[in-house]
Design an enzyme around this catalytic site. Structure first.
Site, PDB file in Angstrom:
ATOM      1  CB  SER A 297       2.024  11.156  -1.467  1.00 28.64           C
ATOM      2  OG  SER A 297       2.477   9.607  -1.383  1.00 28.64           O
ATOM      3  CG  ASP A 323       8.313  11.928  -4.126  1.00 25.53           C
ATOM      4  OD1 ASP A 323       8.882  12.436  -5.272  1.00 25.53           O
ATOM      5  OD2 ASP A 323       8.503  11.188  -3.552  1.00 25.53           O
ATOM      6  CG  HIS A 423       6.541   8.693  -1.419  1.00 21.08           C
ATOM      7  ND1 HIS A 423       6.948   9.528  -2.544  1.00 21.08           N
ATOM      8  CD2 HIS A 423       5.931   8.146  -0.611  1.00 21.08           C
ATOM      9  CE1 HIS A 423       5.594   9.883  -2.471  1.00 21.08           C
ATOM     10  NE2 HIS A 423       4.809   8.435  -0.868  1.00 21.08           N
TER      11      HIS A 423
END
Length: 512
Positions: A297, A323, A423
Site C-alpha cells: 500500500s 498493492d 487490499h
C-alpha cells in the site's frame, strides 16, 4: 486465544526464524519544519531514531544453551496495549474503550511464532526440523540450499502501509526469513501508523500519533495542507528512515555489532544480557549485492519511490510492491521538501562533512526530473502484485501501470492480480481475525493469499523468471487494461462478484 481470534502459525520454510528489535538514535536528528501541528504550532514530524524489527533465519534448535535466544516472543500488538488501542481508535474513528477491550482480548497472548534474539544461522543447509505447516503448494527451497559465494544472506527492507507497524506484516516477513532472507521491517514515524513510541534515551519517550491533513498547517502560515502534499512529505520521511535503517545494517555488516547493541533502545525481550548479544556475529553476513526493497500500500509507494531515487542513494537490486499506492509526483507545494530531502540523502552518502561530486550530480538530475513532471526511470527488476481492490479501481490501476511503464529499457517486470484477494489481505489481519474476510467480500482464504504471494515473491527473488509457474503465465488479450467486462469494484462491503477465476490464482496484466 478465543473463537474469533486465531494464533499466528509457525512459518513454513526450512529455516527456524528469530527476531530482533533495533531502535537507534540518528546521527543527525531533524525536524521537518515545512509542516506544523495546528494545536501546538510546532513541527508536526521529527526524526530522532530509526526503529525496525529484523526477521532472520536462526541457528538450529539443537544449539547449545549458550547459543539460545531470549526464550521470549515478540508480541504482535505493540506494548503498551492501551496506547496502541488509543491510536487505532483515532485512526478508525471509534470509541477508545471499545478498541481497548478488543485489543486486550485479541492482543494479550498473540505473539509471533519466533523466539527473539537467537543467533543468525550459518549457510550449512536448512534445518529439516523446521516447521512445515504451510500450504503444500509452497516452494520450500531457500537460498541456503544452493552454495553461495559467501556466508552472507540476502536482505529485504520492508515498508508497511497506512495503519501498519513493524509487526503488522509478520507473516510475509517471517515466511521470507524462513527461506533464507534477512528482512528489516521498518516502523515509520511519519504519522501514517496508529501510533509509534519513540525512545529518546534517559527514560524519555515521545508518541507519534496518526495524523490527518486537517490537523496540520504549513509553517509559513498560508493555506491548508492538501492530502497529496502531505503524502509527499510523508514519503520523503519514509525514505529517510529506509536510508537510516540501511546505515545501521551496514554497521552490523562492517563489524560494529557491539556498539549497535549498546546504542539499541529496544531491549524489552531479554534485557541487557540477551538483546543484541549475537549482533557482533553479523559481521560480513549481509549480502549488500542482493538487496530488495518491498512494501504494501503506502509502503508499496515507498518501494516505488526508493527505486525511482535509485543509486547512489539506495543499493536496491530488486523491488516488490504489493498493492502500491502509486500516486503521481508530489504537488507543487511539497516539491521543495521532496527535492531538499533527496539532497539530504545525497549528503548522507559520504557523511555530513562533504558531499561527493557524484551525489551532487545525481541530486541535480533528480530535481530536474521532478520539475519536468515526468516519472523517474526505475532501473532494477520490479514485481507488482495487486489485490482485486486495486486492479478494479480504474484510477489506481492506471497509476500503477504508469509506474510499471517507467521501467528502463531491458529491465524485467511483472504486474499481476491475486484473484479473490482484498487490499488488507497482504497483512496479518485476516489471519488473526479470519471472519473479517466475509465483511470485505474476500473469496480466497487469508492463508491462501499469503501463500500465493510468498510463492510469487520467491520466484522473483530467486530469478525463476523463465521456469516459475507464476511468473511464466501468459497475458490473456485484454487483461492489460485491468478488469474484464462486467468485473467492477463493488466497494469494501460488496466485492463478492469480483474478478473471474479461481480464488488464489494469479492473473497477469503486464510483463517484460
Amino acid at each position: 486465544m478465543g473463537v474469533l481470534v486465531k494464533p499466528l502459525l509457525p512459518y513454513s520454510g526450512p529455516y527456524p526464524v528469530s527476531t530482533t528489535d533495533l531502535e537507534l538514535p540518528l546521527p543527525q536528528p531533524r525536524s521537518f519544519d515545512a509542516l506544523s501541528l495546528k494545536s501546538k504550532r510546532e513541527p508536526a514530524l521529527r526524526l530522532e531514531t530509526v526503529l525496525f524489527t529484523l526477521y532472520y533465519p536462526a541457528g538450529g534448535d539443537d544449539e547449545p544453551e549458550s547459543q539460545s535466544g531470549s526464550g521470549l516472543h515478540q508480541p504482535w500488538v505493540q506494548r503498551p496495549i492501551e496506547q496502541t488501542a488509543q491510536g487505532y481508535a483515532a485512526f478508525l474513528g471509534q470509541r477508545e474503550d471499545l478498541c481497548r477491550g478488543l485489543f486486550r482480548y485479541a492482543g494479550e497472548a498473540l505473539a509471533l511464532p519466533a523466539e527473539a534474539d537467537r543467533p543468525l544461522a550459518a549457510h550449512t543447509g536448512p534445518n529439516q526440523g523446521a516447521a512445515q505447516t504451510g500450504s503444500a503448494s509452497l516452494d520450500r527451497s531457500a537460498p541456503g540450499d544452493t552454495p553461495r559465494a559467501s556466508d552472507a544472506w540476502p536482505l529485504i527492507v520492508f515498508s508497511h502501509g497506512m495503519s501498519g507497524q513493524r509487526t503488522t506484516y509478520s507473516r510475509w516477513c517471517g515466511e521470507m526469513a524462513s527461506r533464507g532472507y534477512i528482512v528489516a521491517a521498518v516502523e515509520h514515524r511519519d504519522g501514517s501508523g496508529p501510533i509509534s513510541i519513540v525512545r529518546l534515551g534517559g527514560g524519555q519517550e515521545r508518541e507519534v500519533p496518526f495524523l490527518r491533513p486537517e490537523e496540520l498547517c504549513w509553517s509559513e502560515g498560508s493555506g491548508d495542507v492538501d492530502l497529496l502534499d502531505f503524502r509527499a512529505v510523508q514519503q520523503q520521511i519514509r525514505l529517510s528512515e529506509v536510508a537510516a535503517a540501511l546505515a545501521v545494517l551496514r554497521r552490523l555488516n562492517e563489524g560494529e555489532g557491539d556498539p549497535v547493541a549498546r546504542e539499541n533502545r529496544r531491549k524489552d525481550l531479554g534485557g541487557e544480557g540477551v538483546a543484541g548479544r549475537y549482533l557482533p556475529d553479523w559481521k560480513g553476513r549481509i549480502d549488500f549485492n542482493d538487496v530488495t526493497v518491498a512494501g504494501h500500500s503506502f509502503g508499496g509507494g515507498t518501494t516505488l519511490e526508493a527505486l525511482r531515487v535509485g543509486m547512489p542513494f539506495f543499493p536496491f537490486t530488486k523491488g516488490i510492491a504489493l498493492d502500491p499506492s502509486a500516486d503521481p509526483l508530489p504537488p507543487d507545494r511539497a516539491r521543495t521538501v521532496f527535492s531538499a530531502l533527496r539532497h539530504d540523502l545525497a549528503k548522507a552518502k559520504d557523511g555530513a562533512a562533504a558531499k561527493s561530486a557524484e551525489s551532487d550530480a545525481a541530486a541535480e538530475r533528480s530535481n530536474d526530473t521532478d520539475s519536468a513532471g515526468e516519472q523517474p526511470q526505475i532501473d532494477v527488476p520490479l514485481l507488482i502484485v495487486n489485490s482485486e481492490s486495486f486492479t478494479l479501481w480504474n484510477k489506481r490501476f492506471e497509476e500503477i501501470k504508469t509506474a510499471f511503464n517507467s521501467l528502463g529499457e531491458g529491465v524485467r517486470g511483472w504486474l499481476m492480480t491475486l484473484v479473490g484477494s482484498s487490499h488488507s489481505s497482504f497483512s496479518d489481519v485476516f489471519l488473526v481475525v479470519p471472519f473479517a474476510t466475509k465483511l470485505v467480500g474476500q473469496r480466497a482464504s487469508a492463508s491462501l493469499v499469503l501463500d500465493r504471494t510468498v510463492q510469487a515473491c520467491l520466484e522473483f527473488l530467486q530469478e525463476r523468471h523463465d521456469d516459475g509457474p507464476i511468473l511464466t503465465q501468459s497475458i490473456i488479450s485484454g487483461d492489460e487494461a485491468g478488469g474484464r467486462p462486467n468485473e467492477a469494484d463493488k466497494g469494501w462491503f460488496g466485492q463478492r462478484n469480483g474478478m473471474q477465476g479461481e480464488p488464489g490464482s494469479m492473473r497477469m496484466h503486464l510483463k517484460r
